[in-house]
Enzyme design. Structure first.
Site, PDB file in Angstrom:
ATOM      1  N   GLY A  99       0.790  -1.218   0.000  1.00 57.22           N
ATOM      2  CA  GLY A  99       0.000   0.000   0.000  1.00 57.22           C
ATOM      3  C   GLY A  99       0.819   1.263   0.000  1.00 57.22           C
ATOM      4  O   GLY A  99       0.290   2.354  -0.240  1.00 57.22           O
ATOM      5  N   ASP A 131      -2.412   6.912   3.745  1.00 53.82           N
ATOM      6  CA  ASP A 131      -1.880   7.863   2.764  1.00 53.82           C
ATOM      7  C   ASP A 131      -0.670   7.352   1.995  1.00 53.82           C
ATOM      8  O   ASP A 131      -0.247   7.971   1.021  1.00 53.82           O
ATOM      9  CB  ASP A 131      -1.571   9.207   3.417  1.00 53.82           C
ATOM     10  CG  ASP A 131      -0.425   9.141   4.434  1.00 53.82           C
ATOM     11  OD1 ASP A 131       0.286   8.117   4.502  1.00 53.82           O
ATOM     12  OD2 ASP A 131      -0.233  10.126   5.167  1.00 53.82           O
ATOM     13  N   ARG A 183      14.933  -0.922   1.197  1.00 55.43           N
ATOM     14  CA  ARG A 183      15.137  -2.193   1.898  1.00 55.43           C
ATOM     15  C   ARG A 183      15.610  -3.262   0.918  1.00 55.43           C
ATOM     16  O   ARG A 183      15.201  -3.297  -0.237  1.00 55.43           O
ATOM     17  CB  ARG A 183      13.824  -2.630   2.553  1.00 55.43           C
ATOM     18  CG  ARG A 183      13.902  -3.932   3.336  1.00 55.43           C
ATOM     19  CD  ARG A 183      12.656  -4.148   4.161  1.00 55.43           C
ATOM     20  NE  ARG A 183      11.447  -4.279   3.352  1.00 55.43           N
ATOM     21  CZ  ARG A 183      10.209  -4.220   3.849  1.00 55.43           C
ATOM     22  NH1 ARG A 183      10.020  -4.000   5.141  1.00 55.43           N
ATOM     23  NH2 ARG A 183       9.166  -4.353   3.065  1.00 55.43           N
ATOM     24  N   ASP A 259       0.852 -12.192   5.849  1.00 52.32           N
ATOM     25  CA  ASP A 259       1.436 -11.224   4.915  1.00 52.32           C
ATOM     26  C   ASP A 259       2.725 -10.632   5.445  1.00 52.32           C
ATOM     27  O   ASP A 259       3.396  -9.872   4.738  1.00 52.32           O
ATOM     28  CB  ASP A 259       0.436 -10.106   4.604  1.00 52.32           C
ATOM     29  CG  ASP A 259      -0.026  -9.371   5.855  1.00 52.32           C
ATOM     30  OD1 ASP A 259      -0.559 -10.033   6.756  1.00 52.32           O
ATOM     31  OD2 ASP A 259       0.154  -8.145   5.934  1.00 52.32           O
TER      32      ASP A 259
END
Length: 495
Positions: A99, A131, A183, A259
């Protein structure tokens, strides 16, 4: 904070492969990282840059910093948000996905292995639930925790860089500096990736995903008589070893939904994590885990539960007959319990300073008895195991000083343990002096958010050499738990 860019640096943009988006477009959606008005490099992990043959000088340049936010793209690079499902708090969510993140691509390390280069906090994607942005403190936490776990020999994702964006973000009425985390990971294929593929209604997609994971992570499975059964068994083995690693260092992940678990068995997502101070088996720190679903002592059980959900997703590949496939999946995941016990026994054998000659039953009995003592008397977990080094050399004062008064059970335990001839050097090599203590992490992050990176840098340096005791009163406090009377540490999701 000090801007670490170097305008005159050599210009050598990275070359990244685009395997995931090309091979599995059904599990990918285009992503467009948001423009940042004033990106500033806060942390660059030179070790990872060198490992991936990324030009650290270029990464410190203006273009390099914008590469780390996803704005400056190498030729042929197309960021994608990864699509996956997942069980969160026991409830199935048919679509979750990145997201606020995007996979830039994959780089090859010195051994030729692919590593994902992935950005977090880039702004909204088509799967955003908030957001899509991130703030500096949580992104630095990910970097710090990844480095701490790496030096403790726990498989982990690691941060290549943290960049402040120059855009303030409102979080619960508090204005905080925005940031992006770059990452790296063996991959970002989650248990939830298989759950999504299974429910997607395309058997070919499930098979291609499994083949991708075999090629990338478990190539031995390709040579097995039943490759997909071998794949599941190897994931079970790797996850059992990872879980034992968490338990041996007193680590509480905090949100082990499917997840948030990778098929590569690397630790990921350090938002609500914490380390034990006083040993409490049922310790749970997350603000939203009121029932302790992901508590310290429940981690083995929840990881098996997660593996069962993965096995259900892979089951169609295990046998043409659905009933046989279900039985096979259950049999393979049931092996987790013994695999975990074996890894736990080996981990605590080392922490006890015992060699192979010690009987496993004796090792397990000593481990359980020690943990019972620690729980009964609320003893600092990391400190106790480190103090055993001095006790193995004949000085029991440090470990005894952690208990109030005479403890007959401790006397019995120490005699029983010392009779096995523990090795002090083995203990010092496996039980750290310094861990990412929760109060120290929060202290360092708060200073960094306020513009002072020095406390963060100091703590990071200690965590990168956790087994070497540093002299000086200032360093001593980094080996101690939170002061008495401190409030219960609370962690938060959504980092």
């Amino acid at each position: 904070m000090t801007l670490q860019t170097a305008p005159d640096a050599a210009r050598r943009p990275p070359v990244l492969e685009q395997n995931w988006g090309r091979l599995l477009p059904e599990l990918s959606r285009p992503a467009s990282p948001a423009r940042t008005p004033d990106p500033r490099l806060i942390v660059l992990n030179d070790e990872i840059a060198e490992e991936l043959d990324l030009d650290a000088r270029w990464l410190r340049s203006d273009d390099g910093v914008r590469f780390l936010t996803g704005e400056h793209r190498a030729v042929g690079t197309f960021p994608v948000a990864q699509v996956y499902a997942g069980h969160q708090w026991g409830e199935f969510r048919p679509i979750l996905g990145d997201g606020r993140a995007a996979l830039l691509g994959e780089g090859r390390d010195r051994r030729g292995r692919l590593r994902d280069v992935h950005l977090k906090g880039i702004g909204p994607t088509s799967m955003s639930r908030v957001d899509g942005f991130a703030t500096l403190g949580p992104m630095l936490r990910e970097h710090l925790m990844g480095e701490a776990m790496q030096t403790l020999d726990v498989p982990t994702t690691r941060a290549l860089a943290v960049v402040s964006t120059g855009t303030p973000r409102d979080r619960d009425g508090q204005v905080l500096p925005g940031a992006v985390l770059a990452r790296t990971a063996a991959s970002h294929v989650r248990f939830g990736s298989f759950e999504y593929a299974r429910t997607h209604g395309d058997p070919g997609l499930l098979r291609r995903l499994a083949d991708h994971v075999i090629a990338r992570h478990h190539p031995r499975a390709a040579r097995a008589e039943h490759p997909y059964r071998a794949l599941l068994a190897e994931i079970v083995e790797a996850v059992a070893a990872l879980t034992a690693d968490w338990m041996r260092i007193g680590f509480v992940h905090g949100v082990l939904s499917t997840d948030n678990v990778l098929v590569s068995a690397e630790t990921i997502d350090y938002g609500p994590c914490a380390f034990l101070d006083a040993y409490e088996p049922g310790a749970s720190f997350s603000s939203i885990d009121a029932l302790g679903r992901y508590a310290y002592d429940r981690q083995p059980a929840i990881m098996r539960w997660d593996l069962e959900r993965l096995a259900e997703s892979i089951a169609p590949l295990l046998d043409a007959d659905p009933a046989s496939a279900t039985r096979t999946a259950a049999e393979i995941t049931a092996s987790f319990d013994e695999r975990y016990r074996a890894h736990r026994s080996l981990a605590f054998r080392r922490k006890l300073g015992l060699g192979r000659g010690a009987d496993r039953a004796e090792v397990d009995g000593l481990t359980d008895a020690a943990l019972a003592l620690l729980a009964e008397h609320a003893i600092d977990f990391s400190g106790f195991w480190r103090d055993l080094a001095a006790a193995a050399a004949g000085d029991e004062r440090p470990v005894r000083s952690r208990f109030l008064g005479e403890i007959p059970g401790l006397d019995v335990w120490l005699r029983r343990w010392r009779a096995l001839g523990p090795d002090e050097d083995r203990i010092r090599a496996t039980s750290p002096v310094y861990i990412a203590r929760n109060h120290l992490v929060e202290e360092a992050l708060a200073a960094a958010v306020d513009g002072d990176i020095a406390p963060y840098t100091q703590l990071l340096g200690l965590l990168r050499t956790p087994f070497a005791e540093r002299a000086g009163r200032e360093n001593r406090r980094f080996a101690l738990p939170a002061p008495g009377g401190s409030s219960q540490h609370v962690t938060y999701c959504g980092t």
